[in-house]
Design a protein around this motif. Sequence first.
Motif, PDB file in Angstrom:
ATOM      1  N   ASP A 114      62.606  57.629 -40.206  1.00 39.68           N
ATOM      2  CA  ASP A 114      63.823  56.911 -39.805  1.00 39.68           C
ATOM      3  C   ASP A 114      64.823  57.818 -39.100  1.00 39.68           C
ATOM      4  O   ASP A 114      65.522  57.391 -38.168  1.00 39.68           O
ATOM      5  N   MET A 117      65.033  57.979 -35.323  1.00 38.74           N
ATOM      6  CA  MET A 117      65.495  56.849 -34.525  1.00 38.74           C
ATOM      7  C   MET A 117      66.894  57.081 -33.958  1.00 38.74           C
ATOM      8  O   MET A 117      67.278  56.434 -32.987  1.00 38.74           O
ATOM      9  N   CYS A 149      60.113  51.022 -37.417  1.00 37.32           N
ATOM     10  CA  CYS A 149      60.533  49.910 -38.270  1.00 37.32           C
ATOM     11  C   CYS A 149      61.404  48.951 -37.467  1.00 37.32           C
ATOM     12  O   CYS A 149      62.493  49.333 -37.001  1.00 37.32           O
ATOM     13  N   LEU A 152      64.866  48.266 -38.890  1.00 33.72           N
ATOM     14  CA  LEU A 152      65.779  49.392 -38.680  1.00 33.72           C
ATOM     15  C   LEU A 152      66.314  49.400 -37.256  1.00 33.72           C
ATOM     16  O   LEU A 152      67.497  49.690 -37.029  1.00 33.72           O
TER      17      LEU A 152
END
Length: 567
Positions: A114, A117, A149, A152
């Motif tokens: 994550d 990103m 994701c 996300l």
Amino acid sequence: MASGFCENCSRLLKEILVCLRKVCREFEQKIGDFFRELSQCTCFRRTPHSGLLRRRTQQFPSLQLLYDEETQLLNQESLHTLSKLAFSENHDLQTTAAMYFLHVSHHLKSPLPDAFMEPVMALLLSTDPDVQNTISHSLVNLLAQNNACRELVIEMGMLVPILELFQSGDATTRCHSCACVTMLASSESKSEAIMLDCIMPLLALAKSYEPQVQQNATWALLHLTQSDWSTRILCEVGAIPVLVLLLQSSNSEVQFYSCSALCNIAAVREHHPKLLSMGGHFLLKSVLTLVSSSVQKNSTQACKCLQTLTKNVLIQEQLMELDCVLPIKALLKSSSRACRESAVTLLSALSAHPPNNDVLVSEGLLEEIGQLLHHQTSVVITHSCTIISNLRSSSVGQQAVMESQCLSGLLRALLSPSLSDETLLHVTSCLHHLMTWDELKSNLSVTITSEQVSRLVRLSRQMQNPQLSYNSAAIISTLKMTDEMVLLLRPHYITMLEYLLVFLKKKDVKLQHLCIVTVLNLKKDGGFLCLLAGSELEAQLCKGSNMAVLQCDSPTDPLSPRLQVLR
């Protein structure tokens, strides 16, 4: 000065030298061809970036794209370096980061952490076209492989810059952004909140006055209608009125995308009330207008959309009220095969509803179909046969069929070598039904040619498709035994005796009856009687005559003609 070699060795060495030069020239040519082909690929059009990337990896050792393992590519040092590059105002540094992500998107085998990103978001906000192109391409790859994701991406607010890329001057970037939006909206989590976050901006962009933006938004909406779940959300948030209005766009691509999207929506019956909710038959009027478009793919798609809609009887009735036959019928004369096929398919669907038939006949549809049968494609012939069969039962259909070129068109279709058995089944079935009319029966006996008779005989004797065999033999059984017809049939008598014997041996009463009817008709020619005498067919008929007496309870029994065959 002497070379020190004998004459033979000198000769051999010279030949070797010539061969080496030839091989080198061929190798050079092949290498040149390879590199010319490679240079056409987008990978090699980015050589400035590749050189830049090499320089940057020297400056930032953590970005060892080509040699490190995946775990090293995504370590904390790489993240720190990427963040510095992505948040920089220097476009060259941003390009380096974008190229890094593109490489990662091609080779990553597990979800992107994550934390990585954040640099992606920064790069999406770049004003440099090359950075936008590269990072949007990277994001498409990551989303397509489920390595990013989707929830996300939405939560981080990436949708806004992605949608802004719809206005990019680069066509590839626009396609990437559309692909991103489509994949985000079809998230496996099926979160309606995510869907709404994607769809509402798309609907707003679809109303844009900027043609390219409107086109890309409509393209994305079309892709969303390929999923039942996303289609339901689209209908709930009011996409249908927007798509219907887009049918009137001056941009032909927007017209095509919106019509295709409406066609997908119409395929689901539960959406029909919403499609009909626009007053004044606005949807049907708009699609009918598109039928007359000068852009062939748009008129074709409009016919497909109407065909899908006509599965609803109420919509079909409304369509007929709008005098739809004339613009649809006009497409039957189109130079485009796709237009002709889509139009005849739609008219076939309309003819399946008996209340429409008198109108279709009065509009001269059968005259057009008779001419259309000369454009021999399977789709055209199959649906033309359906139309003729449906319209012949109307109050004015019989006369219209006789006055048209339908009969000659069907006979001509018999000779097409490219037709499948399924299409021939439609042709012979239609002809068989038409032969119940005495006037058409007389016309057939006058107009049929030796080639068409031969074709019917060949189809009658093949037993792989019993119904096709039956239809063909049934047509032959109706031929009037005039002097001209006898001359056409005589060369085939032996073959006919063979397939009639097969029919007689079948347990199917319908085939037995057809055999007897055919023999009764052919007995009018003395030449056939001579061949029949002493044949196995005659023996089988004699053998079965006693059984016929037991089976015939009334003069209308289908086996009753058997009693008369030998008289």
